[in-house]
Every structure is written in structure tokens, then in C-alpha cells.
Write a protein that holds these residues in place. Sequence first.
Motif, PDB file in Angstrom:
ATOM      1  N   LYS A   1       7.001  13.304  15.992  1.00 11.18           N
ATOM      2  CA  LYS A   1       6.739  13.480  14.557  1.00 11.18           C
ATOM      3  C   LYS A   1       7.983  13.144  13.738  1.00 11.18           C
ATOM      4  O   LYS A   1       7.884  12.521  12.669  1.00 11.18           O
ATOM      5  N   ALA A   2       9.147  13.528  14.222  1.00 14.89           N
ATOM      6  CA  ALA A   2      10.391  13.196  13.506  1.00 14.89           C
ATOM      7  C   ALA A   2      10.607  11.686  13.475  1.00 14.89           C
ATOM      8  O   ALA A   2      11.016  11.124  12.450  1.00 14.89           O
ATOM      9  N   ALA A   3      10.323  11.018  14.592  1.00 11.83           N
ATOM     10  CA  ALA A   3      10.464   9.563  14.628  1.00 11.83           C
ATOM     11  C   ALA A   3       9.490   8.903  13.655  1.00 11.83           C
ATOM     12  O   ALA A   3       9.854   7.962  12.936  1.00 11.83           O
TER      13      ALA A   3
ATOM     14  N   MET B   1       0.831  -1.207   0.000  1.00  8.87           N
ATOM     15  CA  MET B   1       0.000   0.000   0.000  1.00  8.87           C
ATOM     16  C   MET B   1       0.868   1.261   0.000  1.00  8.87           C
ATOM     17  O   MET B   1       2.026   1.246   0.421  1.00  8.87           O
ATOM     18  N   THR B   2       0.266   2.352  -0.475  1.00  5.83           N
ATOM     19  CA  THR B   2       0.868   3.670  -0.322  1.00  5.83           C
ATOM     20  C   THR B   2       0.439   4.229   1.025  1.00  5.83           C
ATOM     21  O   THR B   2      -0.749   4.226   1.355  1.00  5.83           O
ATOM     22  N   LEU B   3       1.392   4.709   1.812  1.00  4.08           N
ATOM     23  CA  LEU B   3       1.096   5.323   3.100  1.00  4.08           C
ATOM     24  C   LEU B   3       1.354   6.823   3.011  1.00  4.08           C
ATOM     25  O   LEU B   3       2.452   7.249   2.676  1.00  4.08           O
ATOM     26  N   VAL B   4       0.301   7.598   3.292  1.00  2.00           N
ATOM     27  CA  VAL B   4       0.425   9.055   3.323  1.00  2.00           C
ATOM     28  C   VAL B   4       0.467   9.477   4.789  1.00  2.00           C
ATOM     29  O   VAL B   4      -0.442   9.173   5.567  1.00  2.00           O
ATOM     30  N   HIS B   5       1.512  10.164   5.150  1.00  2.00           N
ATOM     31  CA  HIS B   5       1.780  10.527   6.546  1.00  2.00           C
ATOM     32  C   HIS B   5       1.926  12.043   6.639  1.00  2.00           C
ATOM     33  O   HIS B   5       2.583  12.663   5.793  1.00  2.00           O
ATOM     34  N   ILE B   6       1.335  12.643   7.671  1.00  2.00           N
ATOM     35  CA  ILE B   6       1.387  14.098   7.833  1.00  2.00           C
ATOM     36  C   ILE B   6       2.491  14.452   8.819  1.00  2.00           C
ATOM     37  O   ILE B   6       2.493  13.995   9.965  1.00  2.00           O
ATOM     38  N   SER B   7       3.427  15.250   8.362  1.00  2.00           N
ATOM     39  CA  SER B   7       4.540  15.702   9.188  1.00  2.00           C
ATOM     40  C   SER B   7       4.322  17.153   9.603  1.00  2.00           C
ATOM     41  O   SER B   7       3.297  17.757   9.280  1.00  2.00           O
TER      42      SER B   7
END
Length: 481
Positions: free
Chosen positions: A315-317, A280-286
Amino acid sequence: MTEYDKALTARATQIAGLLVFEIPVHGDNRGWFKENWQREKMGLAGLPDFGPVQNNISFNDAPGTTRGIHAEPWDKFISVATGRIFGVWVDLRAGSTFGVVVTAILDPSRAVFVPRGVGNAFQTLDPNTVYTYLVNDHWSADAQYASVNLADETLAIDWPIPLDRAELSVKDRAHPRLSELVPFAPRRTLVLGAGGQLGRALHEVYSDAGYVDLAARGQLDLTSSGLDKAFRWRDYDTIINAAAFTAVDAAESAEGRAAAWAANVTGVSTLARLATEHGMTLVHISSDYVFDGTSPRPYREDDSVSPLGVYGQTKAAGDCIVATVPRHYIVRTSWVIGDGRNFVGTMLSLAERGIDPFVVDDQQGRLTFTSELARAIRHLIESRAPFGTYNVTGSGGVCSWADIARRTFALAGHDPDRVTGVSTKEYFAAAATPVAPRPRNSVLCLEKILSVGFEPAPVDRLLAAYVDAKKHALARRKGHA
């Protein structure tokens, strides 16, 4: 006869994603040898890294044995160990190529990659034919399958051995015609955290899409031990994770620190593992909080992270974990405004109540409206932009929180001089609970997102529209009072 010593090549077909492979077969007086599936070499030739989990073999006694046409919710790499087959593939996916037919003779020197939703059939041409295929999911009774009749007139397949003389199962003879078939549905998109500000904006931006599922916080716990079985993950192509612990000051407390790490790191690591396992494609909000804010220029996507507080650390991790997923988008943003409690809404409320606020003036950045953030996410996914990290904020000039407060007052018809600028240190001097350190420079460089065709709207225009909408909503409430 098998052709020996071909070069390994892949040929595209009329059906998107269906690839025919020529495979080197090395023979001598003892017989022959081939690398039937070789991940690195075939990947370089064009085979997707589809992650097979099972190898199936079909033995067929006599010429004319005919099986299909079946489409399953997984990808297949099909080859022949001995003998020959007449292969048939029909696109049963929704779209302009629905019903397109591709045929080819397969022997030990030719194989085919069949993507999810493409119907597969074959007819043996030699006795004792062995047909083998790798699949990237296990059979499941609740999975979606589609089949079409081998004799469908619109497909007009020229079978080498006529079907009235071929060996077919009763079930295959009874499959429906193409005209009766519901096209195979694409893999779906799952939005986590659908009840939050970004989640609601994603709901709006995907309002025309019937393939998006929404899961609010109460429906899915990212830290649950049962997350693996919460969904049939192979049915999903994309996860957009809009769920996060975002209370930056609360994260500095003992309880908040644990909650922030659980949601922003432990939960994200589980999603990253699931995304990798299921392709899957994972979209993550930083966040801009992954930086310490000391840069003299806008932060680029490849700048080293150096978070100041617990929230930024989590968030960095999370960013580092998501970066290990082969298909990922890390969308880094700042100063988010959406449908819910936020800075602009607070300023409007203070202005209406006659309260003159003190607002921080030594932090610099740009607002990001969730409508733009959601629009950028959809653009990245649908344009198939290169995977990686992208900064997304509104465009236009850089300003401080105090500047935004004054602009908000003015747009709402109030005197902007009612806003007094103060330093961050002064603003939090009397705080009774721990306060997270803030980056002074939160400006993010937008060159990369512009390079893939997305143009963020100007912050001034979006802020004016947001304030205008809030004013009209307040007027309607007063009218009903």
C-alpha cells in the motif's frame, strides 16, 4: 495586421474553459517569430497542461472558407500561422451554458484553447490562411462527435462573409439545428472493484449519476497486459480504484505476497500511467497499515510511512506511485466496515450464537464505514479539492477493537461484559499460519478533510444505525423462515 510584441495573457470567456490567448509576436525587416505553444509560460498564464499528441494544419485558399461547427472528444489549442480567421465557439456540453456563443478574430498574435465538447468553427478573412491546432487525442471512428448547423437561427452568428457567399462543404451545410442536438456528454467516471464493499458503497452514492461506469473484479484484471485497451480511456475523467488485495495475513505467505504486489503495486502503476497519459484524475485508497503505529499522536497525511508487513508495504508503494499522477487523490482510511464480511458483522453473529469472544484491546483507532468513505470520495472530486492525500475515517472518540465489540453487543441487546479484552500477542499466540503485524496506533488526523468542507459523521451514530439495520434484516429472515 498582426500586432507585434503583446504581453502573453489569457482571457476567460462566457464558455467555461474556453480561453483566448494574446501571444507575443516579434517582427523585424525579415518577418516575424513567435512561440506558438510554450508549455511552461502558457501554463503559468492559465493554459491547462492538456498533453497534446497531434498537430494538424488546415490550409485555406480563399477568403470565406468556412468550416464547422464541430465538437470533438478532445481539447484543442488553435492558432493561425498566416492570415486571419473569424473564430466561432459554441458550448455543446450539457449544462447551463449550452448554446452560448463566443467569437473572436484570430491572427498570428491571438490563439484560443477549446475544451472538449465545445463546438469549433472558423471563416477565413484573408487568402492563403493557415490554421493550426494541437489536439490531445487521436481521431477515432468510435469516438463521440457533435455538430450544429452554421446557419442555426438561435445561435445568430454574424458571419463577416454571409454563408450564401461562403465556401462550405455539403456535410457542414447539412448539420442539425441546435434544438435537434443531444448535448455533448461529459467525460465519465470509472469505478474499479465495484463488487467489493467500497465498490458497492460507491454504486449507492453515485446512484443518481448517469456518468458512472462500474467494473467488478471479474470484468477487469488490473495486472492484465491488455489493460491499455480495456477501455477508451480518453472518455474518462476519473478512475476510482476500489480494487485491492486486502487480506493482510494472507499477504505474509509466498503466494499472497506475490498477489498483493501484483494488485496493489503493479496494477496501480499501470493505472497511474494511464491516468497521466490521458489527463484523468486517479482516486486511490490507502491504509493505516502504511504506518508502524508507534506515533504518540494521530497520523497526518504528510507523516513518513513505515509499514510493518507485506500488505502495508504494497500500500505504501502504491501511494508513492499514485503521488506522481498530476491529478490524484490518495484517500487514507482505517478499520473499514461495509456491506460484506467485517468485524462488526462477526461480533453480531457471535453475540446471536451465544459465543463470548476474546478481542484485541491494545490497538487504537476509529471505524470507517464505506458509506462515509464513498461520500468523501465524491465530495473531493466534485468540490475540486486540491489534489493530494486526505485521511478519511469516522469522527468521534478513539477506541480499541474490544471497545467496538462491547458497543456492538450492547447495541444488539446483549451483555457487553461477554467480550474479554486481550493483547494482540495473546490473541495470535496459537495462530497456525503467518500473521501480519498490526499498527498499535491507527488513529488518523481529520483536519485536512475538514478543511475542504467534508465533515465525517460520528462513528457512534453510524455504528448504531448499522447494528439496527442488521437486527431488522435478521428479524425479517427469521420471519420468512
